[in-house]
Scaffold this active site. Structure first.
Site, PDB file in Angstrom:
ATOM      1  N   ASP A 145       0.850  -1.187   0.000  1.00  0.00           N
ATOM      2  CA  ASP A 145       0.000   0.000   0.000  1.00  0.00           C
ATOM      3  C   ASP A 145       0.887   1.239   0.000  1.00  0.00           C
ATOM      4  OD1 ASP A 145      -2.053   1.778   0.151  1.00  0.00           O
ATOM      5  OD2 ASP A 145      -2.704   1.221   2.170  1.00  0.00           O
ATOM      6  N   SER A 146       1.163   1.743  -1.212  1.00  0.00           N
ATOM      7  CA  SER A 146       2.084   2.877  -1.312  1.00  0.00           C
ATOM      8  C   SER A 146       1.460   4.050  -2.056  1.00  0.00           C
ATOM      9  CB  SER A 146       3.378   2.447  -2.004  1.00  0.00           C
ATOM     10  OG  SER A 146       3.109   1.858  -3.258  1.00  0.00           O
ATOM     11  N   LYS A 147       0.322   3.830  -2.738  1.00  0.00           N
ATOM     12  CA  LYS A 147      -0.426   4.907  -3.410  1.00  0.00           C
ATOM     13  C   LYS A 147       0.496   5.806  -4.242  1.00  0.00           C
ATOM     14  CE  LYS A 147      -4.213   4.894  -0.035  1.00  0.00           C
ATOM     15  NZ  LYS A 147      -3.714   3.908   0.939  1.00  0.00           N
ATOM     16  N   ARG A 148       1.378   5.193  -5.025  1.00  0.00           N
ATOM     17  CA  ARG A 148       2.320   5.959  -5.824  1.00  0.00           C
ATOM     18  C   ARG A 148       1.651   6.549  -7.048  1.00  0.00           C
ATOM     19  NH1 ARG A 148       5.158   5.797  -1.342  1.00  0.00           N
ATOM     20  NH2 ARG A 148       7.002   4.487  -1.339  1.00  0.00           N
ATOM     21  N   THR A 189      -0.986  -0.374  -4.547  1.00  0.00           N
ATOM     22  CA  THR A 189      -2.003   0.667  -4.692  1.00  0.00           C
ATOM     23  C   THR A 189      -1.417   1.837  -5.483  1.00  0.00           C
ATOM     24  OG1 THR A 189      -1.389   1.588  -2.527  1.00  0.00           O
ATOM     25  CG2 THR A 189      -3.245   0.061  -2.576  1.00  0.00           C
TER      26      THR A 189
END
Lengths: 270, 270
Positions: B93-96, B120
């Site tokens: 879960d890093s939402k890059r 993510t």
């Protein structure tokens, strides 16, 4: 001294709006670094020293370090800039965004672990996702507005009440999120008309402008459309065109020449 | 075996839609970890072992590791899950989100360095910013759509052609970005009506649903509004409510009980 004051002083005192992006790609390093176990730090350090006199800011892009497991080199690089080139702020380009409780950890990553002076942030999750950055009044928060890439328009240009989404972001940042006066905006050099529109919305809020150099943005169009009344207000970012100006032994001189050339081009139109 | 097939097999074979979020906060660890130099790994390992039978996926949140300089613990944790609990995918879960050339490095960070099965991603920069993730057909790409936080609506609910932005994101992902069938969407549990609307738009595309537990989302409303026809299609994520169910010596048993309870609640409404 806050990020914003440091940046303003640097613009005035050094007479440059160039932001030097630090995007290490070892495959592009000069041959001398092939056997250097600390090449990521050493190459960036040489670039920093060669270009500092032409830089209003340095901007390490964290993915380039993270993909290499080079977090330690990134931390030492930022400390090196602070120690050897005081007065030049460091913007950690990480474009983070998450719910508030997690964003606290990203703020800690950028400002405590790495001691960055400013950070880039993605607005898609809304204000509470940016708040932990905003709360650090001495640090800068550079919010993505209209980016420089081909797909930027997929979401950013969608019309909301007759105006593209990125203009709503610009308005929110300037009128609602900038209570501490520590906000800037990313507006890409590849879209001069958008630069002008966003400048009209946000007054003196600084822009980080990627997209000149490798991405092809036109310097005159950028400066004439986006500068503030005093001929500043911009961090015109160039990474690959400076870092990899030469792959030979003259890499540092070539980087300095590329940074000087960009500074001079910009200053012609300020 | 692709992420998507692994996930579908796990849903069917283990009969659980619970995604266990791994958000280490050392201040909340049980006392026994106070003197453990490898506490971040050790605590998460114990949680993984205790909750694996109730988990359809594990989701380490990278900011919690990065703020601590614990990249090595994160890499070892993901390797530990793969070695000891094969068949349970790991979502980083890093939402890059960044321009394409940089997104390549983020894809390398997630899939090569950390060997995550899925990641993510933030859609604000448009398709080319997600493409390097999409191109890894065996891995999953979980795109932010409607998030669970209070400020989610600041951008995501703005109306474009009479429909909120997040519905346009859902449509783009399902119809344009999902050529390899490896896309999922983040849709928060705190907004049941939105879950139903997005499900109607995207058919069988899986949802990662944060916001039950600490954030207060209602399990019945989530499952009844968002499940697919076969009673799956969801990764219902809980982090703090499982990890920190007890700060005593019974932390692992308490985490297992919290995960089991969530699994059972979900299964009541499938």
């Amino acid at each position: 001294m806050t990020f914003m004051q440091t940046l303003r002083d640097r613009w005035q005192q050094a007479g440059t709006l160039v932001c030097v992006g630090l995007d290490p790609e070892p495959a592009k390093f000069p041959a001398r670094f092939a056997a250097d176990a600390d090449a990521v730090f050493a190459f960036n350090r040489d670039i920093v020293d060669a270009t500092a006199q032409y830089a209003c800011a340095f901007k390490p892009q964290i993915a380039h370090f993270a993909a290499l497991g080079a977090e330690d080199a990134l931390a030492r690089l930022i400390a090196y800039v602070h120690a050897n080139h005081p007065g030049i702020p460091v913007i950690l380009d990480s474009k983070r965004g998450d719910i508030g409780s997690t964003a606290q950890h990203y703020a800690s990553e950028a400002f405590d672990r790495y001691a960055a002076d400013a950070v880039t942030a993605n607005p898609y999750l809304g204000r509470d996702s940016v708040q932990p950055f905003l709360d650090r009044a001495d640090r800068g928060v550079v919010v993505l507005c209209r980016t420089s890439n081909p797909g930027a328009g997929d979401l950013q240009d969608l019309l909301v009440d007759g105006r593209p989404l990125y203009q709503h972001v610009a308005e929110k940042v300037a009128r609602e999120w900038n209570g501490h006066g520590n906000c800037s905006l990313v507006v890409g050099a590849t879209w001069p008309a958008q630069l002008r529109e966003v400048r009209a919305i946000v007054g003196e809020v600084p822009f980080l402008v990627p997209g000149v150099g490798a991405q092809g943005g036109d310097v005159e169009a950028v400066v004439s459309n986006a500068k503030t009344a005093d001929g500043t207000g911009l961090m015109v970012s160039s990474s690959r065109a400076i870092l990899y100006a030469s792959s030979g032994e003259d890499y540092a001189d070539a980087a300095a020449a590329a940074a000087k050339s960009l500074r001079d081009q910009i200053n012609r139109y300020r």
